[in-house]
Enzyme design. Structure first.
Site, short mmCIF file in Angstrom:
data_model
loop_
_atom_site.label_atom_id
_atom_site.label_comp_id
_atom_site.label_asym_id
_atom_site.label_seq_id
_atom_site.Cartn_x
_atom_site.Cartn_y
_atom_site.Cartn_z
N TRP A 140 -51.73 2.07 24.03
CA TRP A 140 -50.51 1.32 23.69
C TRP A 140 -50.28 1.53 22.19
O TRP A 140 -51.16 1.24 21.38
CB TRP A 140 -50.73 -0.16 24.00
CG TRP A 140 -49.58 -1.06 23.73
CD1 TRP A 140 -48.26 -0.83 24.05
CD2 TRP A 140 -49.63 -2.33 23.09
NE1 TRP A 140 -47.50 -1.90 23.65
CE2 TRP A 140 -48.31 -2.84 23.06
CE3 TRP A 140 -50.65 -3.11 22.55
CZ2 TRP A 140 -47.99 -4.07 22.52
CZ3 TRP A 140 -50.34 -4.34 22.01
CH2 TRP A 140 -49.02 -4.81 21.99
N ASP A 175 -58.42 -5.52 25.93
CA ASP A 175 -57.01 -5.94 25.89
C ASP A 175 -56.51 -5.99 27.33
O ASP A 175 -56.22 -4.96 27.93
CB ASP A 175 -56.19 -4.96 25.05
CG ASP A 175 -54.71 -5.38 25.00
OD1 ASP A 175 -54.39 -6.51 25.43
OD2 ASP A 175 -53.89 -4.58 24.52
N LYS A 223 -46.77 -10.06 31.95
CA LYS A 223 -46.48 -9.27 33.14
C LYS A 223 -46.83 -9.99 34.43
O LYS A 223 -46.03 -10.05 35.36
CB LYS A 223 -47.22 -7.93 33.08
CG LYS A 223 -46.49 -6.83 32.40
CD LYS A 223 -46.25 -7.01 30.91
CE LYS A 223 -47.49 -6.83 30.08
NZ LYS A 223 -47.23 -6.73 28.64
N1 PLA Z 1 -51.47 -4.79 25.39
C1 PLA Z 1 -51.03 -3.80 26.18
C2 PLA Z 1 -52.00 -2.78 26.64
C3 PLA Z 1 -49.67 -3.74 26.56
O1 PLA Z 1 -49.27 -2.75 27.36
C4 PLA Z 1 -48.79 -4.72 26.09
C5 PLA Z 1 -47.32 -4.69 26.45
C6 PLA Z 1 -49.31 -5.74 25.28
C7 PLA Z 1 -50.66 -5.75 24.96
C8 PLA Z 1 -48.47 -6.86 24.72
O2 PLA Z 1 -47.90 -7.65 25.64
P1 PLA Z 1 -47.29 -9.06 25.28
O3 PLA Z 1 -47.42 -9.28 23.82
O4 PLA Z 1 -45.86 -9.00 25.70
O5 PLA Z 1 -48.09 -10.00 26.08
N2 PLA Z 1 -46.75 -3.42 26.61
C9 PLA Z 1 -45.33 -3.27 27.01
C10 PLA Z 1 -44.39 -3.94 26.03
C11 PLA Z 1 -45.10 -3.88 28.36
C12 PLA Z 1 -44.59 -3.65 24.58
O6 PLA Z 1 -44.84 -2.50 24.18
O7 PLA Z 1 -44.53 -4.62 23.83
C13 PLA Z 1 -45.02 -1.76 27.10
O8 PLA Z 1 -43.95 -1.40 27.61
O9 PLA Z 1 -45.88 -0.95 26.70
#
Ligand code: PLA
Length: 461
Positions: A187, A268, A304
């Site tokens: 991420w 995470d 999610k």
């Molecule tokens: N950790 C991981 C691995 C994630 O994919 C995401 C969200 C988060 C943490 C953070 O989520 P939250 O703060 O909303 O609880 N990833 C998303 C959104 C869904 C983003 O990038 O913020 C994504 O599309 O990768």
């Protein structure tokens, strides 16, 4: 893998950023410059200096727009009736619409009818009924760490806030190797979050481009070669962006290496219940590490699995190893987390945590939530099957088994950046440049269109 202290993903996956609209026509720009000349003659001397700011461009350079939220903006601005959003990982129903979980609607109703609720501040660590059930959800109600009082939990601003709080805690108190090893890819925000608190990130291999599966060899070798006591960031299930997870046996091997090297695991968890549809199964890796007695950190998101994206419900947990001093250690950790929390957000927001807490604390609602989770993960799995078989029917070059092998919110398609951009420009399909698609953006109405668009760019590039 040299540690990097810059936000690498911003450089590599930046989508087109808007430039300021300063391209005025030549005649108006010449009259503008005349006016500014006159103004500079009339103005006091100090204003003729280039800039009086403390933040000139060499100090505060223009940053690129966040790739993912920029993509969302571009999608919203696209007026094509065919447009498809496969960007951000947010669940959509078969009509392509956001889905408020039925159980969340019920919890909301309960909360609205509760005359005792008010808008007072939550305690610094958040709503206790929420954090304690969150810990049970993740680690199991019979977890040795919970029973022995070796865990502390603090409510956060969703998963991002939990990762950040953990990063801050490590930045202040971790005396091992301060480089955080993250998967390649991961991420994108992981790099920024750790780098922003002064912890450099390095990458361990994760995704095998050939098999579009796990590069377990590469991963284990890198963890063996990393300096002892490195921080290792792990995705417990539904890895973002690849959708590729280690098997339980592979997790056991990873745990053995991490133990041998005295690395420090930081999980995470953003997709519990989303990967398999089963909350317990998706927590298996974490529970194994806890059973093995690891000291660890865990960031937990309810964005999610409850569909509470914008409500920012999350939790941060720290567990210390068993031993005579464990309860005292965890009390010290908790006390410092409270200080960090107080200075960052003072206390966390109520609404999302109240919703989740209402469900987590009521067995009937909990059972209904599990059904809602099965609905979401089931629809995603059926889209995986449909996409794979459509590409295979079309005879699209390449193999497509990875679409059904991968798990969770995302699929890492293997499409190149050029193909991704053509999909956006020619077919109004929005996905991240690394070829990730959010599976929930597919539905029975648009999947044919998508498969044909993919077929076209793969066969003509
Ligand atoms: N950790 C991981 C691995 C994630 O994919 C995401 C969200 C988060 C943490 C953070 O989520 P939250 O703060 O909303 O609880 N990833 C998303 C959104 C869904 C983003 O990038 O913020 C994504 O599309 O990768």
């Amino acid at each position: 893998m040299p540690p990097s202290s810059t936000a690498a993903p911003a450089r590599t996956s930046n989508i087109s950023t808007t430039t300021s609209s300063s391209t005025a026509s030549s005649s108006s720009s010449s009259s503008l410059s005349r006016i500014s000349n006159i103004a500079s003659h009339l103005a006091p001397a100090s204003s003729t200096m280039a800039s009086t700011t403390n933040f000139p461009a060499d100090v505060v350079p223009q940053a690129p727009e966040d790739p993912l939220f920029g993509l969302m903006r571009a999608f919203r601005a696209d007026e094509s009736p065919d447009k498809m959003d496969l960007g951000i990982g947010a669940y959509r129903d078969d009509n392509g619409k956001p889905w408020v979980l039925p159980v969340v609607k019920k919890a909301d109703e309960i909360l609205r009818n509760n005359p005792d609720l008010n808008h007072e501040y939550a305690p610094i660590a958040g709503i206790q009924a929420f954090t304690s059930k969150s810990a049970e959800l993740m680690f199991g109600a019979d977890s040795p760490a919970l029973k022995e009082g070796r865990a502390t939990s603090i409510q956060t601003i969703s998963g991002t806030g939990a990762v950040h709080l953990g990063a801050l805690f490590l930045a202040k108190f971790y005396k091992g190797n301060r480089t955080v090893y993250v998967s390649n890819p991961t991420w994108a925000n992981h790099h920024q979050i750790f780098n922003n608190v002064g912890l450099p990130t390095a990458q361990y291999p994760y995704f095998d481009k050939k098999t579009k599966g796990l590069d377990f060899e590469g991963m284990t070798q890198a963890l063996r070669e990393a300096p002892d006591r490195s921080v290792v960031l792990l995705h417990p299930c539904a890895h973002n962006p690849t959708g590729v997870d280690p098997t339980l046996d592979q997790w056991k091997e990873l745990a053995a290496i991490i133990r041998q090297k005295n690395h420090f695991p930081f999980f995470d968890s953003a997709y519990q219940g989303f990967a398999s549809g089963n909350l317990v199964r998706d927590a298996a890796a974490v529970r194994y590490f806890v059973e093995q007695g690891f000291e660890l950190l865990l960031a937990q998101s309810f964005a999610k699995n409850f569909g509470l994206y914008g409500e920012r419900a999350g939790c941060f947990h720290a567990i210390t190893s068993p031993g005579p001093g464990a309860a005292e250690t965890i009390a010290r950790i908790a006390s410092q987390l409270a200080i960090l929390q107080r200075s960052e957000i003072s206390n966390p927001p109520l609404y999302g945590a109240r919703i989740a807490s209402t469900v987590l604390n009521d067995p009937k609602l909990f059972a209904e939530w599990e059904e809602n989770l099965a609905t979401m993960s089931g629809r995603i799995i059926s889209m995986r099957k449909a996409l794979r078989s459509k590409l295979e029917e079309l005879g699209t070059p390449g193999t497509w088994n990875h679409i059904t092998d991968q798990i969770g919110m995302f699929s890492f398609t293997g499409l190149t950046e050029e193909q991704v951009l053509r999909l956006r420009n020619e077919a109004h399909v929005y996905m991240t440049k690394n070829g990730r698609i959010s599976m929930a953006g597919l539905n029975t109405k648009n999947i044919d269109y998508f498969a044909k668009a993919v077929h076209k760019v793969v066969t003509t590039s």
